[in-house]
Design a protein around this motif. Structure first.
Motif, PDB file in Angstrom:
ATOM      1  N   UNK A 125     -20.857  66.030  19.505  1.00  0.00           N
ATOM      2  CA  UNK A 125     -19.777  65.898  20.484  1.00  0.00           C
ATOM      3  C   UNK A 125     -19.666  67.114  21.406  1.00  0.00           C
ATOM      4  N   UNK A 126     -20.280  68.233  21.019  1.00  0.00           N
ATOM      5  CA  UNK A 126     -20.175  69.441  21.832  1.00  0.00           C
ATOM      6  C   UNK A 126     -21.553  70.053  22.063  1.00  0.00           C
ATOM      7  N   UNK A 127     -21.934  70.161  23.302  1.00  0.00           N
ATOM      8  CA  UNK A 127     -23.202  70.775  23.677  1.00  0.00           C
ATOM      9  C   UNK A 127     -23.026  72.289  23.652  1.00  0.00           C
ATOM     10  N   UNK A 128     -23.748  72.964  22.767  1.00  0.00           N
ATOM     11  CA  UNK A 128     -23.640  74.418  22.637  1.00  0.00           C
ATOM     12  C   UNK A 128     -24.961  75.109  22.957  1.00  0.00           C
ATOM     13  N   UNK A 129     -25.812  74.449  23.749  1.00  0.00           N
ATOM     14  CA  UNK A 129     -27.100  75.059  24.097  1.00  0.00           C
ATOM     15  C   UNK A 129     -26.927  76.360  24.872  1.00  0.00           C
ATOM     16  N   UNK A 170     -17.092  78.993   0.244  1.00  0.00           N
ATOM     17  CA  UNK A 170     -17.690  79.421  -1.024  1.00  0.00           C
ATOM     18  C   UNK A 170     -18.355  80.794  -0.975  1.00  0.00           C
ATOM     19  N   UNK A 171     -18.675  81.273   0.208  1.00  0.00           N
ATOM     20  CA  UNK A 171     -19.419  82.531   0.316  1.00  0.00           C
ATOM     21  C   UNK A 171     -18.602  83.562   1.092  1.00  0.00           C
ATOM     22  N   UNK A 172     -19.024  84.818   1.013  1.00  0.00           N
ATOM     23  CA  UNK A 172     -18.345  85.913   1.691  1.00  0.00           C
ATOM     24  C   UNK A 172     -18.874  86.039   3.117  1.00  0.00           C
ATOM     25  N   UNK A 173     -18.437  85.126   3.968  1.00  0.00           N
ATOM     26  CA  UNK A 173     -18.904  85.088   5.348  1.00  0.00           C
ATOM     27  C   UNK A 173     -17.905  84.322   6.191  1.00  0.00           C
ATOM     28  N   UNK A 174     -18.094  84.444   7.492  1.00  0.00           N
ATOM     29  CA  UNK A 174     -17.373  83.588   8.424  1.00  0.00           C
ATOM     30  C   UNK A 174     -18.304  82.466   8.858  1.00  0.00           C
ATOM     31  N   UNK A 175     -17.701  81.411   9.380  1.00  0.00           N
ATOM     32  CA  UNK A 175     -18.432  80.314   9.984  1.00  0.00           C
ATOM     33  C   UNK A 175     -17.900  80.148  11.405  1.00  0.00           C
ATOM     34  N   UNK A 176     -18.545  79.303  12.192  1.00  0.00           N
ATOM     35  CA  UNK A 176     -18.126  79.060  13.575  1.00  0.00           C
ATOM     36  C   UNK A 176     -17.277  77.797  13.611  1.00  0.00           C
ATOM     37  N   UNK A 177     -16.016  77.952  14.002  1.00  0.00           N
ATOM     38  CA  UNK A 177     -15.075  76.843  14.010  1.00  0.00           C
ATOM     39  C   UNK A 177     -15.450  75.699  14.923  1.00  0.00           C
ATOM     40  N   UNK A 178     -16.243  75.971  15.945  1.00  0.00           N
ATOM     41  CA  UNK A 178     -16.630  74.944  16.907  1.00  0.00           C
ATOM     42  C   UNK A 178     -17.804  74.083  16.441  1.00  0.00           C
ATOM     43  N   UNK A 179     -18.461  74.468  15.364  1.00  0.00           N
ATOM     44  CA  UNK A 179     -19.627  73.709  14.898  1.00  0.00           C
ATOM     45  C   UNK A 179     -19.188  72.563  13.994  1.00  0.00           C
ATOM     46  N   UNK A 180     -19.997  71.508  13.973  1.00  0.00           N
ATOM     47  CA  UNK A 180     -19.621  70.310  13.230  1.00  0.00           C
ATOM     48  C   UNK A 180     -20.079  70.286  11.794  1.00  0.00           C
ATOM     49  N   UNK A 181     -21.251  70.855  11.495  1.00  0.00           N
ATOM     50  CA  UNK A 181     -21.809  70.842  10.148  1.00  0.00           C
ATOM     51  C   UNK A 181     -22.025  72.278   9.687  1.00  0.00           C
ATOM     52  N   UNK A 182     -21.547  72.569   8.494  1.00  0.00           N
ATOM     53  CA  UNK A 182     -21.701  73.902   7.905  1.00  0.00           C
ATOM     54  C   UNK A 182     -22.446  73.767   6.580  1.00  0.00           C
TER      55      UNK A 182
END
Length: 164
Positions: free
Chosen positions: A77-81, A110-122
Motif C-alpha cells: 500500500x505504500x511505495x517506499x522506493x 521480541x528483540x532489543x531493537x526498533x522497527x519502522x512503523x511505516x512498514x507492513x511486514x516485520x
C-alpha cells in the motif's frame, strides 16, 4: 515450527530481490540499513535469515553488540522506493536515518531493537551464528576485489507480524 507464513516469506524474498529491504538494529543509537541480498531458509532446525553486512558499516557494530536485527518490508500500500534509495546513500555514523527519512521508530516485540512503523511486514531475528569473510570460500573471481567483504549474520526468525 515456522514463524513466517508462506505469503510473508515470499513477500520478504521478493522485496530483497526487487527493491531491497530495510534492516533496523539497536535502541540506544538505532540505525537503518538496506539489504539487497540475503536469504531465508532452515539451518539447525531453525528458520533463519542470512544477512550480509560489511565490517565498515555502522549496522555491523550494532548487530555485533546487540545480537539482533529486524527486517522491515514495506507494504504494497505504500511505495517506499525513494526512502530505500536515500537510505542506501547515508551513513549511520553521521546521520539519524529515522529523522532524515521521516520514518517513525517503534519498539520491536521480541528483540532489543526498533522497527519502522511505516512498514507492513516485520521479521525480528536473533543472531545465532556469525560467519566472518575469511571463512567464506568464494569461487566467483573478483567478487570482493576493491570492496570490504561481508560478514554473514545468521539470524533466527523469532517473531513475524504485520503492521496495519
Amino acid at each position: 515450527m515456522s514463524v513466517l507464513q508462506d505469503k510473508d516469506r515470499a513477500a520478504l524474498l521478493n522485496s530483497v530481490k526487487e527493491t531491497g529491504v530495510f534492516v533496523t538494529c539497536g535502541t540506544k543509537t538505532p540505525n537503518i540499513m538496506v539489504t539487497h541480498w540475503g536469504t531465508m531458509g532452515v539451518l539447525w532446525g531453525r528458520e533463519v535469515f542470512i544477512l550480509p553486512i560489511r565490517s565498515i558499516k555502522y549496522s555491523y557494530k550494532i548487530v555485533t553488540d546487540t545480537g539482533c536485527f529486524a527486517l522491515n518490508v514495506p507494504s504494497s500500500a505504500r511505495d517506499m522506493r525513494t526512502e530505500i534509495s536515500l537510505c542506501d546513500t547515508m551513513s549511520g555514523f553521521k546521520t539519524n536515518k529515522f529523522e532524515t527519512l521521516g520514518l517513525h521508530p517503534k519498539r520491536a516485540k521480541e528483540i532489543d531493537s526498533y522497527i519502522i512503523g511505516e512498514c507492513g511486514l516485520i521479521v525480528e531475528c536473533k543472531v545465532i551464528a556469525t560467519i566472518p569473510p575469511e571463512n567464506i570460500n568464494c569461487v566467483i573471481p573478483d567478487l570482493f576485489s576493491n570492496k570490504t567483504p561481508h560478514t554473514l549474520f545468521v539470524g533466527e526468525a523469532v517473531k513475524s507480524y504485520r503492521i496495519k
